[in-house]
Every structure is written in structure tokens, then in C-alpha cells.
Design an enzyme around this catalytic site. Structure first.
Site, short mmCIF file in Angstrom:
data_model
loop_
_atom_site.label_atom_id
_atom_site.label_comp_id
_atom_site.label_asym_id
_atom_site.label_seq_id
_atom_site.Cartn_x
_atom_site.Cartn_y
_atom_site.Cartn_z
N CYS A 118 -1.13 -4.26 -8.72
CA CYS A 118 -0.62 -3.71 -7.46
C CYS A 118 -0.53 -2.18 -7.48
CB CYS A 118 0.73 -4.33 -7.10
SG CYS A 118 1.97 -4.29 -8.41
N ASP A 175 1.50 -3.47 1.73
CA ASP A 175 1.68 -4.34 0.56
C ASP A 175 0.34 -4.59 -0.13
OD1 ASP A 175 2.39 -6.26 -1.29
OD2 ASP A 175 3.77 -7.27 0.08
N HIS A 211 -0.24 -6.60 -2.50
CA HIS A 211 -0.29 -7.94 -3.08
C HIS A 211 -1.06 -8.93 -2.20
CE1 HIS A 211 3.36 -5.96 -4.68
NE2 HIS A 211 2.97 -6.50 -5.82
#
Length: 570
Positions: free
Chosen positions: A403, A527, A529
């Protein structure tokens, strides 16, 4: 004649350097002048330099409409408009004079603008309206023209001039046509009588960034037309055998024009013709100047730029003989002439606008999101374009450990897209090798699946891109709201995305909203992810990019924020 002024331009004029005089440019349609831009004249006093080369850098269809300046006690000087009036487009009987006054020192009132119409030797004050970017996009059509011209001549400045003159005569004649493949439509230059009926809104084949666009191809008709020649003699062909040098260069034509959506189709043909002639003039200047210096013909390339502060594209021609460093002083002059701040690159090659961006990844995925929950207070967002990098891209399975690598790639993409660097975002292996090279990690780190944090991200930005970063420490996720003011300053001053790492997770911050009265803060989070396809609807609706309150963060985890500082340069 009614007048409306592009609101961001008015703001730049009010805050502009003193003293200044510049040429106002824009569109005229249906007895209304739409002022979109201003080209500053760097010679104090006198008539504006409307013949400057930057006029050729503007889209076809934009024409001089008048002058602007700080006119305290100098309004008569601004009324010296004979040059501007000679270039006014059809439908503009009077020139526009925009006068800025006040606001030059402490204690002075805020600067204000007054607008006048000048004609028959008289100035008449009139009211004006302002309009924004959305209204501009809704009421205009962007025309693009792609093609090529062949430049053939003997070496030398004089043969080059003659060859460019021939090309100019060709472009300015009915043999020049503009073909719109999507609509099977043909428009002919300098031939209003054959122009089809209808309005320019019918040309719009697609929309990009909320604006209607139409793509045309340049075509030169070779048969069916008789070119007018002076009578009085028969052609003579002289055949000589021998060896001689010949310049044979393909000139790329890539230009844009802007027309009112309600304007007749004949205006589209005229605007495209004007755009092609302007670009030919730019190519002539650049190629000839380089030839005088190097005594050889060097190719040149037109590049389109679309600064968000401008209401129009700027097309500059750069020679292959000049790198970005050599062009720095020229770019500074362009910044100054367009009233653009000289603290960020806008006209480097890496800043070029690509109409058909073939990148497989999404950009600026936050655009179109609803506002944060709290409506009061201040909001500051990332400025410019970034690429959304997340898990599983590039056929790389980094789920569970990559990440922070992806956040670093997003940060690096911002610097690439803003023209600070020509280097692409680093791969995972390049990031790991960088950390080994600077002595932060052992050699075994390369090829591993080990995490990195905010500090390592800052090391990579500095080593790979020469970008310094500030590291902001937060004792816990519950305390992140106390850093909202610092984030507001960062996004207002720097405008770069921020990497935040805490616990075992990393995210990218794209903005912050803060209510001083209540102390409530929201964070625009990207994000990394996400593991799905490049689907903007899914990313926004499922919260992979969205506003989060303080509860989103681990309330007990320690966080570090990597806040890149953009270099001040052009």
C-alpha cells in the site's frame, strides 16, 4: 455591444503587477464580446503589442478585443487603440477597455475594475458580467485540427522564407479543407458560400472534461480546382542534371480553435483556417531562428497546454534543438505575458495536454464527489493531476504489503503530470533498489515483500525526483484532527498529495475540510488497498476515494505524514 469577462481572468488582472498594459482577447458572437484572456505588453506605455508571437499561440477564433491595464490617471493612454481596432473580429465595432485601479499599497482600497467601450474617439463606460469555467465549457465547442505539411526547398534563409510563403498561400486558399471523419463532414477554408447551414453545436462529436469537442483532419485538394495565376505566358520546364542539397521536412500540424456553440458553421471553418495559419507562423519563426543559429533545419513540434487558470489552450512550438533548460527564460516570459505565477511549471514538455490519454489507469478520481459532511469552515484540495495507483496494478500482486509503494507511485505521478519531472512513477523493485542505494536497507530488501513507511517514501522522493518532504508526526489517529490546520496550509501552499502511514496501513490524502468553530475535520482519502478494475463509479460509490471523518483512523495507532514540498520553478 454587451461584454462578459472570464472570472478567473478578472481575478488575475486585479492582482496583476503594476504598471501593466495588455491586449484582451476573446470571442464575439451575437453582439456580445466574451473576454477570455489577456496578453501583457512588457513595454511600459504605448499601444499594446498585439502582434506578439503569443497571439499565434492562442486558439483560432480568439481575437484581440481591446486592452486592459492599471489606468489610474492613464485612461487616455489606454485609449490609443488603433492597432487593436484594426484587428477586431467581425461583429465588434468598438474596442473593450478594462481599467484596474486601487489596491497598490497598505491601507489602499481593494482593487476594482471598470469597463469602457471605445469607438469614434470616445470612451463610454458600461457594465459587464462575469462567467466561470462551467459556463464557458457549456457555451463553446473546441475544434481540433491534425495533419501535416511538406516543406521542400534549398537550404538557406531566403529559400526557407519562400517555401513558408508558398505554404501560407496554400493554407489561405480554397484548396485547404477540413474533414470531420466522425460526421463525414467537410468544411473548406476561405469559402463561406459553400459552408453548410447549421450551428457549431452540431460539430460536437464527443465531450471531454465537460466540453464539446470535434476532431478535424487537414486535407489539401489536389484536383478539381484551378489555381489562379497571372496570364501572359506559358510554363517552361528546365531540366538540369546534377547533385544538390534539398530540405525535405514534414511539418506536424496540431492546432485548436474555439467557437461559440451557437455560431454558424462558417465560423468553424474560419477558426480552423486561422488556427492553421497561426501555427504555420509559429513553425516558421522557430525553424528559421534555429537555422540562423545552427545553419541546418531542425524539426519542431507544436505542444498544447491547458493551464487551469486560463480559459483557453496555449499552443507553443518547441524545437528539437532546445531542451527544457534552454527554454526556461522563454517560459518565464510566457508566464508573465499570461499573468500566471512563476512558481510552478506550466509549459514544460511534460505539461503538454494529451487529448487522447492512453493511460490504463484513472486520474483525479476525486472529481465529482459530494462535498464533505460539514458545510462550514475551509476546504483545501490537491491541485493538479495525479494517477490513482492501487493494489494489483501492473500485473503485480502486492496485496497485503504494497500500500505504501502504491501511495508513493501516486505522489510521484503528481510530480510527473505537473511537469516537474519526465520520470515515470517507480516500480516496486525500483523503490526497493533506491532504498538500498542510499544505505537505508540491506541488499536482501530488493525483491522482498517488506513494508515501507512515510520516512522511506520521503527518501525515495528526494533521491529519485529531488523533492523534499516534511514529515508530520501524529501520536494517534484520534489526534489527527488537531493537524487539520497544518494540512490546510499544505494543500493551499503546496497542493501535493500526502502519504499517511500508521499501524499496518498506508493511505493517500487528497484534501481536508476543517470547521474552526466546531473543531470538526474531514479528510479526503484515496485508498491504495483497492484490488478491482479501473471503474470510477465503483471506486467512488464504494468509498475507495471519499471523505472520511476522524473515526476512519485507528484511534490508538501512531501516524506519520509525508508532505512533499513542490519546487518553485517554471
Amino acid at each position: 455591444m454587451k461584454v462578459s469577462v472570464y472570472a478567473p481572468l478578472l481575478s488575475r488582472l486585479l492582482a496583476g503587477p503594476r504598471p501593466y498594459v495588455g491586449t484582451l482577447v476573446g470571442l464575439v458572437h451575437d453582439d456580445r464580446a466574451h473576454v477570455l484572456g489577456c496578453l501583457l505588453d512588457h513595454v511600459e506605455g504605448g499601444t499594446p503589442g498585439v502582434g506578439s508571437e503569443l497571439l499565434d499561440a492562442l486558439p483560432g477564433g480568439l481575437a484581440p478585443l481591446g486592452v486592459a491595464g492599471d489606468s489610474d490617471g492613464r485612461l487616455e493612454e489606454l485609449a490609443l487603440l488603433s492597432t487593436v481596432i484594426s484587428l477586431l473580429p467581425a461583429g465588434a465595432q468598438r474596442a473593450v477597455v478594462l481599467s484596474v485601479s486601487g489596491g497598490e499599497g497598505e491601507g489602499e482600497p481593494e482593487p476594482t475594475a471598470a469597463l469602457f467601450l471605445y469607438g469614434d474617439g470616445e470612451l463610454e463606460r458600461t457594465e459587464f458580467e462575469t462567467f466561470g469555467a462551467e459556463q464557458l465549457r457549456a457555451q463553446t465547442v473546441l475544434l481540433r485540427l491534425e495533419g501535416a505539411l511538406s516543406l521542400r526547398c534549398k537550404p538557406g534563409c531566403e529559400p526557407l522564407a519562400e517555401a513558408f510563403d508558398r505554404l501560407k498561400r496554400t493554407l489561405d486558399s480554397p484548396v485547404t479543407c477540413f474533414v470531420q471523419p466522425e460526421a463525414n463532414r467537410l468544411l473548406r477554408a476561405q469559402d463561406d458560400e459553400s459552408a453548410p447551414e447549421g450551428s457549431c453545436s452540431e460539430l460536437a462529436g464527443r465531450r471531454s472534461a465537460g466540453r464539446a469537442q470535434a476532431l478535424f483532419k487537414l486535407m489539401l485538394q489536389r484536383t478539381g480546382l484551378v489555381e489562379s495565376r497571372p496570364a501572359g505566358g506559358a510554363p517552361v520546364i528546365e531540366y538540369c542534371r546534377g547533385r544538390q542539397q534539398l530540405v525535405d521536412l514534414t511539418l506536424p500540424i496540431s492546432c485548436v480553435a474555439l467557437v461559440a456553440a451557437a455560431a454558424p458553421l462558417a465560423q468553424a471553418a474560419a477558426a480552423l483556417s486561422e488556427a492553421a495559419l497561426r501555427q504555420l507562423a509559429q513553425l516558421r519563426t522557430v525553424i528559421t531562428d534555429v537555422y540562423r543559429e545552427k545553419e541546418r533545419v531542425v524539426p519542431a513540434e507544436p505542444l498544447h497546454f491547458n493551464p487551469e487558470e486560463c480559459g483557453h489552450y496555449v499552443t507553443l512550438v518547441y524545437s528539437a534543438a532546445s531542451d527544457d533548460e534552454k527554454l526556461e527564460s522563454y517560459r518565464r516570459n510566457v508566464h508573465a505575458a499570461l499573468l500566471l505565477a512563476a512558481d510552478r511549471p506550466l509549459f514544460r514538455r511534460a505539461n503538454r495536454h494529451r487529448f487522447d490519454d492512453q493511460s490504463p489507469f484513472l486520474t483525479n478520481v476525486h472529481v465529482g464527489l459530494s462535498a464533505p459532511r460539514q458545510t462550514a469552515g475551509q476546504t483545501a484540495l490537491v491541485r493538479g493531476t495525479y494517477v490513482y495507483h492501487h493494489y494489483m496494478q501492473d500485473r503485480m500482486d502486492d496485496s497485503g504489503w504494497g500500500c505504501a509503494y502504491r501511495s508513493l507511485q501516486t505522489l510521484a505521478s503528481w510530480f510527473q503530470r505537473q511537469g516537474y519531472t519526465g520520470r515515470a512513477p517507480p516500480t516496486h523493485r525500483e523503490i526497493q533498489q533506491c532504498l538500498v542505494d542510499i544505505g537505508d536497507k540491506p541488499a536482501s530488501f530488493v525483491g522482498s515483500r517488506q513494508w515501507i513507511g512515510s520516512t522511506e517514501v520521503s527518501y525515495c522522493l528526494q533521491h529519485l525526483y529531488g523533492v523534499e518532504s516534511r514529515i508530520l508526526h501524529v501520536s494517534s489517529g484520534a489526534d489527527l484532527g488537531s493537524k487539520a490546520r497544518a494540512l490546510l496550509r499544505h494543500f493551499n501552499d503546496e497542493g501535493t498529495p500526502v502519504m499517511i502511514g500508521g499501524g499496518v496501513l498506508a493511505h493517500t490524502l487528497l484534501g481536508v475540510a476543517f470547521d474552526e468553530a466546531s473543531g470538526e475535520a474531514s479528510f479526503l482519502v484515496l485508498d491504495p488497498h483497492y484490488t478491482g478494475a479501473e471503474n470510477l463509479t465503483t471506486i467512488q460509490n464504494k468509498g475507495w476515494c471519499g471523505w472520511k471523518d476522524g473515526q476512519f483512523w485507528d484511534q490508538t495507532a501512531y501516524y506519520n505524514l509525508c508532505m512533499p514540498v513542490r519546487p518553485r520553478c517554471v
